[in-house]
Design a protein around this motif. Structure first.
Motif, PDB file in Angstrom:
ATOM      1  N   VAL B 108       0.857  -1.200   0.000  1.00 44.44           N
ATOM      2  CA  VAL B 108       0.000   0.000   0.000  1.00 44.44           C
ATOM      3  C   VAL B 108       0.892   1.251   0.000  1.00 44.44           C
ATOM      4  O   VAL B 108       1.852   1.339   0.765  1.00 44.44           O
ATOM      5  CB  VAL B 108      -0.916   0.004   1.244  1.00 44.44           C
ATOM      6  CG1 VAL B 108      -1.719   1.289   1.319  1.00 44.44           C
ATOM      7  CG2 VAL B 108      -1.838  -1.198   1.218  1.00 44.44           C
ATOM      8  N   ASP B 109       0.581   2.183  -0.875  1.00 38.21           N
ATOM      9  CA  ASP B 109       1.386   3.412  -0.940  1.00 38.21           C
ATOM     10  C   ASP B 109       0.768   4.532  -0.118  1.00 38.21           C
ATOM     11  O   ASP B 109       1.466   5.243   0.580  1.00 38.21           O
ATOM     12  CB  ASP B 109       1.516   3.877  -2.395  1.00 38.21           C
ATOM     13  CG  ASP B 109       2.276   2.878  -3.219  1.00 38.21           C
ATOM     14  OD1 ASP B 109       3.393   2.533  -2.816  1.00 38.21           O
ATOM     15  OD2 ASP B 109       1.743   2.418  -4.241  1.00 38.21           O
ATOM     16  N   PHE B 110      -0.537   4.710  -0.261  1.00 39.16           N
ATOM     17  CA  PHE B 110      -1.170   5.847   0.408  1.00 39.16           C
ATOM     18  C   PHE B 110      -2.328   5.397   1.298  1.00 39.16           C
ATOM     19  O   PHE B 110      -3.196   4.645   0.857  1.00 39.16           O
ATOM     20  CB  PHE B 110      -1.733   6.837  -0.612  1.00 39.16           C
ATOM     21  CG  PHE B 110      -0.714   7.328  -1.595  1.00 39.16           C
ATOM     22  CD1 PHE B 110       0.403   8.018  -1.160  1.00 39.16           C
ATOM     23  CD2 PHE B 110      -0.866   7.097  -2.946  1.00 39.16           C
ATOM     24  CE1 PHE B 110       1.355   8.469  -2.055  1.00 39.16           C
ATOM     25  CE2 PHE B 110       0.075   7.543  -3.854  1.00 39.16           C
ATOM     26  CZ  PHE B 110       1.189   8.232  -3.412  1.00 39.16           C
ATOM     27  N   LEU B 137       0.826   8.970   4.448  1.00 33.76           N
ATOM     28  CA  LEU B 137      -0.490   9.536   4.749  1.00 33.76           C
ATOM     29  C   LEU B 137      -0.808  10.539   3.648  1.00 33.76           C
ATOM     30  O   LEU B 137      -0.045  11.476   3.420  1.00 33.76           O
ATOM     31  CB  LEU B 137      -0.456  10.248   6.106  1.00 33.76           C
ATOM     32  CG  LEU B 137      -1.638  11.152   6.432  1.00 33.76           C
ATOM     33  CD1 LEU B 137      -2.914  10.333   6.606  1.00 33.76           C
ATOM     34  CD2 LEU B 137      -1.369  11.967   7.692  1.00 33.76           C
ATOM     35  N   GLU B 138      -1.917  10.314   2.950  1.00 33.72           N
ATOM     36  CA  GLU B 138      -2.282  11.234   1.862  1.00 33.72           C
ATOM     37  C   GLU B 138      -3.306  12.248   2.364  1.00 33.72           C
ATOM     38  O   GLU B 138      -4.300  11.887   2.978  1.00 33.72           O
ATOM     39  CB  GLU B 138      -2.863  10.432   0.693  1.00 33.72           C
ATOM     40  CG  GLU B 138      -3.225  11.333  -0.463  1.00 33.72           C
ATOM     41  CD  GLU B 138      -3.904  10.595  -1.595  1.00 33.72           C
ATOM     42  OE1 GLU B 138      -3.261   9.726  -2.195  1.00 33.72           O
ATOM     43  OE2 GLU B 138      -5.087  10.880  -1.852  1.00 33.72           O
ATOM     44  N   LEU B 165       1.134  13.499  14.436  1.00 31.72           N
ATOM     45  CA  LEU B 165       1.341  12.069  14.689  1.00 31.72           C
ATOM     46  C   LEU B 165       2.280  11.471  13.632  1.00 31.72           C
ATOM     47  O   LEU B 165       3.182  10.693  13.956  1.00 31.72           O
ATOM     48  CB  LEU B 165      -0.033  11.377  14.621  1.00 31.72           C
ATOM     49  CG  LEU B 165      -0.244  10.118  15.427  1.00 31.72           C
ATOM     50  CD1 LEU B 165       0.017  10.369  16.903  1.00 31.72           C
ATOM     51  CD2 LEU B 165      -1.678   9.617  15.229  1.00 31.72           C
ATOM     52  N   ALA B 166       2.051  11.855  12.391  1.00 29.25           N
ATOM     53  CA  ALA B 166       2.885  11.360  11.285  1.00 29.25           C
ATOM     54  C   ALA B 166       4.335  11.805  11.487  1.00 29.25           C
ATOM     55  O   ALA B 166       5.260  11.023  11.292  1.00 29.25           O
ATOM     56  CB  ALA B 166       2.343  11.861   9.950  1.00 29.25           C
ATOM     57  N   VAL B 174       2.024  12.993   2.179  1.00 24.95           N
ATOM     58  CA  VAL B 174       1.932  13.409   0.783  1.00 24.95           C
ATOM     59  C   VAL B 174       0.741  14.352   0.645  1.00 24.95           C
ATOM     60  O   VAL B 174      -0.368  14.019   1.055  1.00 24.95           O
ATOM     61  CB  VAL B 174       1.777  12.186  -0.158  1.00 24.95           C
ATOM     62  CG1 VAL B 174       1.443  12.625  -1.559  1.00 24.95           C
ATOM     63  CG2 VAL B 174       3.057  11.379  -0.178  1.00 24.95           C
ATOM     64  N   ILE B 175       1.014  15.535   0.093  1.00 21.48           N
ATOM     65  CA  ILE B 175      -0.044  16.526  -0.105  1.00 21.48           C
ATOM     66  C   ILE B 175      -0.479  16.475  -1.561  1.00 21.48           C
ATOM     67  O   ILE B 175       0.361  16.433  -2.462  1.00 21.48           O
ATOM     68  CB  ILE B 175       0.483  17.949   0.214  1.00 21.48           C
ATOM     69  CG1 ILE B 175       0.923  18.063   1.671  1.00 21.48           C
ATOM     70  CG2 ILE B 175      -0.524  19.030  -0.164  1.00 21.48           C
ATOM     71  CD1 ILE B 175      -0.194  18.076   2.673  1.00 21.48           C
TER      72      ILE B 175
END
Lengths: 110, 243
Positions: B108-110, B137-138, B165-166, B174-175
């Motif tokens: 899983v990427d995002f 986290l996206e 938290l991240a 990732v924005i």
């Protein structure tokens, strides 16, 4: 005692979608976004002022405090609608002087 | 010069013309890499055609699929089926079980969460799992500003906690724009300024739009390459003269 000059930034804007009809409307939209995101404190620090706006083309220039430009740019990016119809305002260029911004502006477009 | 990526352009498109116009707009806005969620059933030939169109528009298209599984078995079977086909996989975590499994899985990427503040399941344990599996986290910024004021305020507060938290657990952030229509697309720097309201520094926000997604893309492309064996090991040459 000399008063220190406050640095300014001039932002060239381009609106698309439900484009504001005049400068007053554009200023109101940005101010509303500033208030909504950062409150009265943030809005007062931003020191926003409309310099010029062409309602037909949807392009304009606003001035803000150099220190708090981030607040203004975040507020501008957060505008997604106006009077219930979609609106986007893009910052196409930024400069420390109005002269330099006007000089560069014709070559910059979205 | 920084290269920017919008890894979640959520604008639907009906035909090739609309897709091309979308990509050209992204290019003009200053993006170099974009990713549009695609149908999982797309064939390899169709994917390569989309990539060709993107490269004609001067963009690099990263193929992406979004999953919204209801439980663990559904997620695992989708990952088994789709991981070798797409460069990015995003998982919309609609419950705690899925969030935990997705955060632990290296495929899983995002990690994506619904826009309802109470349905965001990124807690300490999920963050810890995600940091171990390099899952990012996206955060889709633009849909937030379409929400009613009260929900938006609660969601922004929740997102600030998630970013903190991240950061604490080393989960990459990732924005992306998450723009559901072309008019909601924003330039990379505008998105970075907008991300600063989530207590992300401006430089960190720029990284979340460039370095982080681009390094993930590079890693995933290397993994999808036929010569890939394991991280750090790849087939350089095949033949009888190889010992």
């Amino acid at each position: 005692m000399p008063v220190r000059r406050r640095g300014k930034r001039y932002l060239a804007l381009r609106a698309e979608g439900n484009v504001p009809k005049d400068g007053r409307e554009l200023e109101e939209i940005i101010l509303k976004a500033l208030l909504s995101l950062f409150g009265q404190d943030g809005a007062s620090r931003a020191d926003l002022k409309l310099i010029e706006y062409d309602g037909e083309e949807g392009v304009g220039i606003v001035r803000c405090s150099h220190k708090h430009m981030g607040l203004v740019r975040a507020a501008i990016a957060s505008v997604v609608e106006h009077e219930g119809r979609p609106l986007a305002i893009h910052v196409v260029d930024v400069s420390g002087t109005l002269k330099a911004l006007r000089k560069r502006l014709p070559s910059r477009a979205l | 010069m920084r290269k920017f990526a919008d890894v979640h352009l959520a604008c639907p498109f009906q035909d090739v013309g609309e897709f091309r116009a979308l990509l050209e707009r992204a290019r003009k806005m200053g993006f170099h890499v974009v990713s549009v969620p695609l149908h999982p059933g797309l064939k390899a030939r169709e994917l390569s055609r989309l990539k060709e169109i993107a490269s004609e528009a001067g963009l690099d298209l990263a193929t992406r699929v979004d999953l919204a599984p209801e439980n663990r078995p559904m997620l695992l079977s989708s990952l088994r089926r789709l991981r070798r086909k797409f460069e990015f996989i995003g998982v919309l975590c609609q419950n705690k079980e899925v969030a935990r499994v997705a955060a632990r899985d290296r495929r899983v990427d995002f990690l994506m969460f619904p826009l309802e503040p109470k349905k965001r399941y990124l807690d300490r344990s999920v963050a810890e799992l995600a940091s171990g599996s390099n899952c990012a986290l996206e955060i889709d910024l633009m849909p937030i500003f379409k929400l009613p004021l009260e929900t938006r305020i609660k969601l922004l507060a929740r997102l600030r906690d998630e970013v903190a938290l991240a950061k604490k657990y080393g989960v990459p952030v990732v924005i992306c724009s998450g723009a559901p229509e072309p008019i909601m697309m924003r330039r990379p720097r505008e998105l970075a300024y907008l991300a600063t309201i989530l207590d992300l520094g401006f430089e960190d926000a720029l990284d979340a739009l460039s370095k982080t997604p681009l390094s993930m893309l590079e890693r995933n492309r290397a993994k999808l390459d036929p010569s890939f064996v394991a991280p750090g090991i790849r087939v350089v040459r095949r033949g009888r003269d190889c010992p």
